[in-house]
Design a protein around this motif. Structure first.
Motif, mmCIF file in Angstrom:
data_model
loop_
_atom_site.group_PDB
_atom_site.id
_atom_site.type_symbol
_atom_site.label_atom_id
_atom_site.label_comp_id
_atom_site.label_asym_id
_atom_site.label_seq_id
_atom_site.Cartn_x
_atom_site.Cartn_y
_atom_site.Cartn_z
ATOM 1 N N TYR A 196 -17.292 79.184 46.708
ATOM 2 C CA TYR A 196 -16.792 79.518 46.320
ATOM 3 C C TYR A 196 -16.261 78.537 44.367
ATOM 4 C CZ TYR A 196 -16.931 79.906 51.011
ATOM 5 O OH TYR A 196 -17.820 80.728 52.533
ATOM 6 N N SER A 197 -14.299 78.918 44.905
ATOM 7 C CA SER A 197 -13.478 78.663 43.544
ATOM 8 C C SER A 197 -12.932 77.518 43.794
ATOM 9 C CB SER A 197 -12.585 79.382 42.641
ATOM 10 O OG SER A 197 -11.216 79.512 44.572
ATOM 11 N N LYS A 198 -11.900 76.556 42.768
ATOM 12 C CA LYS A 198 -12.034 75.342 43.317
ATOM 13 C C LYS A 198 -10.947 75.248 44.334
ATOM 14 C CE LYS A 198 -10.056 70.994 41.260
ATOM 15 N NZ LYS A 198 -9.593 70.593 39.926
ATOM 16 N N GLU A 199 -10.009 75.880 43.966
ATOM 17 C CA GLU A 199 -9.620 76.252 45.076
ATOM 18 C C GLU A 199 -9.930 76.657 46.839
ATOM 19 O OE1 GLU A 199 -8.840 77.647 42.613
ATOM 20 O OE2 GLU A 199 -7.609 77.392 41.100
ATOM 21 N N GLY A 200 -10.764 77.606 46.725
ATOM 22 C CA GLY A 200 -11.865 77.900 47.836
ATOM 23 C C GLY A 200 -12.021 76.358 48.747
ATOM 24 N N TYR A 201 -13.001 75.979 48.114
ATOM 25 C CA TYR A 201 -13.539 74.305 48.352
ATOM 26 C C TYR A 201 -12.351 73.817 48.993
ATOM 27 C CZ TYR A 201 -18.389 75.660 46.659
ATOM 28 O OH TYR A 201 -19.707 76.814 46.520
ATOM 29 N N GLU A 202 -11.408 73.372 48.083
ATOM 30 C CA GLU A 202 -10.101 72.642 48.904
ATOM 31 C C GLU A 202 -9.655 73.375 50.257
ATOM 32 O OE1 GLU A 202 -6.051 70.738 47.267
ATOM 33 O OE2 GLU A 202 -6.452 72.477 45.896
ATOM 34 N N LYS A 203 -9.808 74.208 50.313
ATOM 35 C CA LYS A 203 -9.416 75.275 51.204
ATOM 36 C C LYS A 203 -10.070 74.601 52.922
ATOM 37 C CE LYS A 203 -5.316 77.297 49.986
ATOM 38 N NZ LYS A 203 -4.547 77.559 50.931
ATOM 39 N N LEU A 204 -11.726 75.105 52.202
ATOM 40 C CA LEU A 204 -12.392 74.639 53.246
ATOM 41 C C LEU A 204 -12.024 73.174 53.671
ATOM 42 C CD1 LEU A 204 -15.835 76.578 51.809
ATOM 43 C CD2 LEU A 204 -14.363 77.065 54.002
ATOM 44 N N SER A 205 -12.282 72.363 52.474
ATOM 45 C CA SER A 205 -12.142 70.864 52.664
ATOM 46 C C SER A 205 -10.949 70.742 54.189
ATOM 47 C CB SER A 205 -11.718 70.069 51.728
ATOM 48 O OG SER A 205 -10.743 70.088 51.121
ATOM 49 N N LEU A 206 -9.435 71.703 54.705
ATOM 50 C CA LEU A 206 -9.058 71.317 55.510
ATOM 51 C C LEU A 206 -9.975 71.559 56.664
ATOM 52 C CD1 LEU A 206 -5.990 72.750 53.733
ATOM 53 C CD2 LEU A 206 -6.687 70.812 53.666
ATOM 54 N N VAL A 207 -10.760 72.768 57.118
ATOM 55 C CA VAL A 207 -11.317 72.480 57.690
ATOM 56 C C VAL A 207 -12.072 72.210 58.562
ATOM 57 C CG1 VAL A 207 -12.761 74.246 59.592
ATOM 58 C CG2 VAL A 207 -10.976 74.996 57.208
ATOM 59 N N ILE A 208 -12.612 70.758 57.414
ATOM 60 C CA ILE A 208 -13.387 70.106 57.927
ATOM 61 C C ILE A 208 -12.684 68.481 57.950
ATOM 62 C CG2 ILE A 208 -15.099 68.082 56.717
ATOM 63 C CD1 ILE A 208 -16.320 70.825 57.242
ATOM 64 N N ASN A 209 -11.488 68.280 57.147
ATOM 65 C CA ASN A 209 -10.897 67.464 57.324
ATOM 66 C C ASN A 209 -10.447 67.026 59.131
ATOM 67 O OD1 ASN A 209 -11.469 66.640 54.944
ATOM 68 N ND2 ASN A 209 -9.386 67.605 53.814
ATOM 69 N N SER A 210 -9.851 68.207 59.371
ATOM 70 C CA SER A 210 -8.991 68.105 60.330
ATOM 71 C C SER A 210 -9.950 67.826 61.754
ATOM 72 C CB SER A 210 -8.257 69.713 60.701
ATOM 73 O OG SER A 210 -9.126 70.406 61.224
ATOM 74 N N PHE A 211 -11.199 68.759 61.508
ATOM 75 C CA PHE A 211 -12.167 68.381 62.714
ATOM 76 C C PHE A 211 -12.769 66.835 62.593
ATOM 77 C CE2 PHE A 211 -16.624 69.059 65.052
ATOM 78 C CZ PHE A 211 -15.715 69.046 65.585
ATOM 79 N N LEU A 212 -12.914 66.121 61.164
ATOM 80 C CA LEU A 212 -13.350 64.777 60.929
ATOM 81 C C LEU A 212 -12.353 63.389 62.011
ATOM 82 C CD1 LEU A 212 -15.192 64.585 58.057
ATOM 83 C CD2 LEU A 212 -16.246 64.199 60.017
ATOM 84 N N GLU A 213 -11.070 64.222 61.304
ATOM 85 C CA GLU A 213 -9.841 64.027 61.738
ATOM 86 C C GLU A 213 -9.417 63.029 63.193
ATOM 87 O OE1 GLU A 213 -7.180 61.694 60.242
ATOM 88 O OE2 GLU A 213 -7.068 62.885 58.621
ATOM 89 N N LYS A 214 -10.645 64.427 63.760
ATOM 90 C CA LYS A 214 -10.285 64.051 65.878
ATOM 91 C C LYS A 214 -11.163 63.405 65.440
ATOM 92 C CE LYS A 214 -11.598 67.901 67.612
ATOM 93 N NZ LYS A 214 -13.812 67.219 68.217
ATOM 94 N N GLU A 215 -12.350 63.635 65.498
ATOM 95 C CA GLU A 215 -13.423 62.496 65.634
ATOM 96 C C GLU A 215 -12.852 60.933 65.624
ATOM 97 O OE1 GLU A 215 -16.335 64.435 67.472
ATOM 98 O OE2 GLU A 215 -15.026 65.674 67.019
#
Length: 220
Positions: A196-215
């Motif tokens: 992914y581009s830098k922007e793509g990895y940032e978008k993926l991180s949002l998916v990771i972050n939201s899950f980790l926040e819950k955990e």
């Protein structure tokens, strides 16, 4: 209040403050996709959690079996997030001139679906014996159709097998596949590249972050 009681009270308050302010210790184990989004995850959790990534690329489950003990070390992890798959399902041919000798026409797959599942089973079994951390498995991300060594359709097969192993061991699953498809189509590096581009990895991180926040909220 006498000095003994006052001293004990202050000591308890200091202990309580230190305990409550302790930041969760999170280890991310994964391939180049995780390497791409981890800096954004670190930024997001700055001051809220300690985020570490295994040194280098975790590659395929075979590498994981060799290095998992080293990666876990003696650290007291609260959460271990891990993923394998992209390297497991790649076909390679020593005569191929594509990067990494990828060749899905004449190559041999690194691990079959059954071998991948067996390796994951061994990895999860070991991690559960080694650490009391909450385990989170992240599914394999999108493979575009023109990728030289990977078939798009294989991702769903490998993810299905991985989910079965995680359910067997009662491991949390962050299924990012569908979101990764959408993100890749807009922010991927092309129809022949899984990255992914830098922007793509940032978008993926949002998916990771939201899950980790819950955990994180569940373990605190």
């Amino acid at each position: 209040m006498n000095k003994t009681i006052l001293g004990a009270t202050l000591l308890f308050l200091v202990f309580l403050t230190a305990f409550s302010s302790r930041q969760p210790n999170i280890l991310i184990i994964g391939d180049s996709i995780s390497i791409g989004y981890t800096p954004f995850v670190k930024d997001h959790f700055q001051g809220k959690a300690m985020i570490a990534h295994n040194p280098g690329n975790a590659q395929h489950t075979g590498t994981g079996l060799k290095k998992i003990d080293e990666w876990l070390g003696d650290e007291e992890w609260d959460i271990v997030q891990f993923n394998w798959g992209l390297w497991d399902l790649v076909y390679r041919n020593p005569d191929s001139k594509a990067y990494g000798n990828r060749d899905k026409v004449n190559g041999i797959v690194t691990y079959t679906v059954d071998e991948y599942a067996k390796n994951l089973d061994s990895l999860v079994t070991y991690m559960k014996s080694k650490t009391d951390a909450k385990l989170i498995f992240v599914t394999t991300s999108y493979v575009p159709s023109e990728e030289a060594g990977r078939f798009t359709s294989d991702v769903k097969k490998f993810n299905k097998a991985a989910k079965a192993i995680m359910k067997k061991h009662d491991v949390e699953i962050n299924d990012i596949y569908r979101k990764s498809v959408k993100i890749h189509r807009e922010y991927g590096l092309g129809s022949d590249d899984v990255h992914y581009s830098k922007e793509g990895y940032e978008k993926l991180s949002l998916v990771i972050n939201s899950f980790l926040e819950k955990e994180i909220n569940e373990i605190q």
